[in-house]
Design a protein around this motif. Sequence first.
Motif, PDB file in Angstrom:
ATOM      1  N   UNK A   1       0.725  -1.128  -0.237  1.00  0.00           N
ATOM      2  CA  UNK A   1       0.015   0.043   0.037  1.00  0.00           C
ATOM      3  C   UNK A   1       1.062   1.502   0.159  1.00  0.00           C
ATOM      4  N   UNK A   2       1.763   1.017   0.903  1.00  0.00           N
ATOM      5  CA  UNK A   2       3.045   2.404   0.905  1.00  0.00           C
ATOM      6  C   UNK A   2       4.167   2.200   0.623  1.00  0.00           C
ATOM      7  N   UNK A   3       4.948   1.233  -0.285  1.00  0.00           N
ATOM      8  CA  UNK A   3       6.588   0.892  -0.352  1.00  0.00           C
ATOM      9  C   UNK A   3       7.815   2.078   0.524  1.00  0.00           C
ATOM     10  N   UNK A   4       6.863   3.643   0.234  1.00  0.00           N
ATOM     11  CA  UNK A   4       8.142   4.286   0.571  1.00  0.00           C
ATOM     12  C   UNK A   4       8.165   4.461   2.461  1.00  0.00           C
ATOM     13  N   UNK A   5       6.532   4.481   2.997  1.00  0.00           N
ATOM     14  CA  UNK A   5       6.687   3.889   4.797  1.00  0.00           C
ATOM     15  C   UNK A   5       6.844   2.650   4.954  1.00  0.00           C
ATOM     16  N   UNK A   6       6.993   1.511   4.594  1.00  0.00           N
ATOM     17  CA  UNK A   6       6.977   0.225   4.470  1.00  0.00           C
ATOM     18  C   UNK A   6       9.031   0.874   4.595  1.00  0.00           C
ATOM     19  N   UNK A   7       9.399   0.846   3.554  1.00  0.00           N
ATOM     20  CA  UNK A   7      11.646   1.008   3.908  1.00  0.00           C
ATOM     21  C   UNK A   7      11.237   1.896   4.609  1.00  0.00           C
ATOM     22  N   UNK A   8      11.326   2.954   5.402  1.00  0.00           N
ATOM     23  CA  UNK A   8      11.227   4.106   6.525  1.00  0.00           C
ATOM     24  C   UNK A   8      10.461   3.179   7.836  1.00  0.00           C
ATOM     25  N   UNK A   9       9.930   2.409   7.662  1.00  0.00           N
ATOM     26  CA  UNK A   9       9.522   1.745   8.908  1.00  0.00           C
ATOM     27  C   UNK A   9      10.409   0.558   9.051  1.00  0.00           C
ATOM     28  N   UNK A  10      11.098  -0.022   7.998  1.00  0.00           N
ATOM     29  CA  UNK A  10      12.244  -1.310   7.757  1.00  0.00           C
ATOM     30  C   UNK A  10      13.211  -0.417   9.121  1.00  0.00           C
ATOM     31  N   UNK A  11      13.044   0.837   8.054  1.00  0.00           N
ATOM     32  CA  UNK A  11      14.922   0.367   8.849  1.00  0.00           C
ATOM     33  C   UNK A  11      15.215   1.555  10.481  1.00  0.00           C
ATOM     34  N   UNK A  12      13.441   2.084  10.722  1.00  0.00           N
ATOM     35  CA  UNK A  12      13.381   2.274  11.910  1.00  0.00           C
ATOM     36  C   UNK A  12      13.547   1.093  12.769  1.00  0.00           C
ATOM     37  N   UNK A  13      12.946   0.104  12.328  1.00  0.00           N
ATOM     38  CA  UNK A  13      13.076  -1.052  12.908  1.00  0.00           C
ATOM     39  C   UNK A  13      14.507  -1.638  13.723  1.00  0.00           C
ATOM     40  N   UNK A  14      15.013  -1.683  12.401  1.00  0.00           N
ATOM     41  CA  UNK A  14      16.776  -1.682  12.135  1.00  0.00           C
ATOM     42  C   UNK A  14      17.403  -1.151  13.366  1.00  0.00           C
ATOM     43  N   UNK A  15      16.701   0.153  13.254  1.00  0.00           N
ATOM     44  CA  UNK A  15      18.216   1.151  14.060  1.00  0.00           C
ATOM     45  C   UNK A  15      17.281   0.527  15.674  1.00  0.00           C
ATOM     46  N   UNK A  16      16.373   0.586  15.797  1.00  0.00           N
ATOM     47  CA  UNK A  16      15.361   0.316  16.971  1.00  0.00           C
ATOM     48  C   UNK A  16      16.398  -1.319  17.625  1.00  0.00           C
ATOM     49  N   UNK A  17      16.433  -2.756  16.838  1.00  0.00           N
ATOM     50  CA  UNK A  17      16.557  -3.098  17.370  1.00  0.00           C
ATOM     51  C   UNK A  17      18.622  -3.589  17.322  1.00  0.00           C
ATOM     52  N   UNK A  18      18.786  -2.870  17.288  1.00  0.00           N
ATOM     53  CA  UNK A  18      20.758  -2.359  17.384  1.00  0.00           C
ATOM     54  C   UNK A  18      20.122  -1.620  18.367  1.00  0.00           C
ATOM     55  N   UNK A  19      20.263  -0.532  18.918  1.00  0.00           N
ATOM     56  CA  UNK A  19      19.203  -0.002  20.567  1.00  0.00           C
ATOM     57  C   UNK A  19      19.102  -0.393  21.656  1.00  0.00           C
ATOM     58  N   UNK A  20      18.281  -2.010  21.167  1.00  0.00           N
ATOM     59  CA  UNK A  20      17.876  -3.207  22.622  1.00  0.00           C
ATOM     60  C   UNK A  20      18.260  -4.570  21.834  1.00  0.00           C
ATOM     61  N   UNK A  21      19.574  -4.421  21.066  1.00  0.00           N
ATOM     62  CA  UNK A  21      20.121  -5.913  21.021  1.00  0.00           C
ATOM     63  C   UNK A  21      20.494  -6.787  22.522  1.00  0.00           C
ATOM     64  N   UNK A  22      20.358  -7.173  22.383  1.00  0.00           N
ATOM     65  CA  UNK A  22      21.166  -8.435  23.380  1.00  0.00           C
ATOM     66  C   UNK A  22      22.136  -8.720  23.476  1.00  0.00           C
ATOM     67  N   UNK A  23      23.676  -8.833  23.886  1.00  0.00           N
ATOM     68  CA  UNK A  23      24.556  -8.066  23.438  1.00  0.00           C
ATOM     69  C   UNK A  23      25.477  -7.365  23.731  1.00  0.00           C
ATOM     70  N   UNK A  24      24.106  -6.195  22.704  1.00  0.00           N
ATOM     71  CA  UNK A  24      25.137  -5.278  22.799  1.00  0.00           C
ATOM     72  C   UNK A  24      24.156  -4.082  23.522  1.00  0.00           C
ATOM     73  N   UNK A  25      24.016  -3.083  22.584  1.00  0.00           N
ATOM     74  CA  UNK A  25      23.601  -2.386  23.080  1.00  0.00           C
ATOM     75  C   UNK A  25      22.375  -1.816  24.223  1.00  0.00           C
TER      76      UNK A  25
END
Length: 381
Positions: free
Chosen positions: A317-341
Amino acid sequence: MRRVGTGEWRGWREATEEALYGPSGFYRGPEGPAGHFRTSVHASPLFAAAVARLLCRVDEALGRPAELAFVDMAAGRGELVTGVLAALPAEVASRARGYAVERADRPAALDHRIEWLTQPPMGITGLLFANEWLDNVPVEVAEVDATGVPRLVLVRDDDGAECLGEPVAGAEERWLRRWWPLGSEEVPFPGAPSEEGPSDDVPSEEMPEEMPFEGARAEIGLPRDTAWAGAVASLDRGLAVAVDYAHFASARPPFGTLTGFREGRETTPVPDGSCDITAHVALDACALPGGRVVTQRAALHALGVSGARPALSLAATDPTAYVRALAGAGEAAELTAAGGLGDFGWLLQPVGIPNPMIDGLLADDPPADGLLVDVPDHEEQ
């Protein structure tokens, strides 16, 4: 940047102070911390946005004061305070005042509304946030010698060579005994010889699993406890937060954590100004009565940062929004990752207000998952 070494033997605290903050120190370099290592602040703007939401919670707990302070301790080049102020709702931003506390010179391009200080301002109302500050407060290092005595470790500033100095004594010895015992004479065990002679009638299974040994090391965190208490004392009312790699009394690292970083890589710590010198923080020792230590993962979840992937239906439905949301999810995962930040500790220290993080933490992350240390109000420090 590298300064000319003197070749003299000094304690790690003095040598690190000069290497990091002296005239030719590591933190005086034009590139700043971001040129050598990646903190949560540099990993994603989601971090500053989460801290902005925390500041809004503090604002509510304070009753929306006419002036709301945000103090960024060890501000680097002002990245966090800039991001937090930009992420605030307009009404809160109109009352907010930003302070950057840093020993390096003020960056030329920093927003003129941000006040640049070498010490936290006194008597403020708001949020004091110290992201990876305490790990760079210089400390002495102790090591157990062949006779079981903890001694100060001396270092040569031109090449990082070490030798053992005098036995640890005074307030430093008392800190070790309380928070990171190393010497065998301070850790009596069943069956140990005494003035009455050895005791042979104690079953071997009662012996502790770990005993002090030659080469065991510890960083003496007393200067960090003092620095944190001073920072908290600058608050009239509000919340102080310290974020850092941490360890706790139940599992101190047997050889300490002192290390160096240069250009994104871990390196041998040499106090010549060419590298960062850091050590993990005993946050349980720093905590004042009423303090609470949780994981960064739990804290950020409570502040709305999630690593959940967006629904695949959004891609159609909104490929651009999906790409932005996917990038945000990756950044959030790095900030909360076990064994890391995500394993960083957040020391939450309320001053004159209820802890504004408790409700969200209890709702989103049970204490068994996110709580590391809870300091009762009556505990003596």
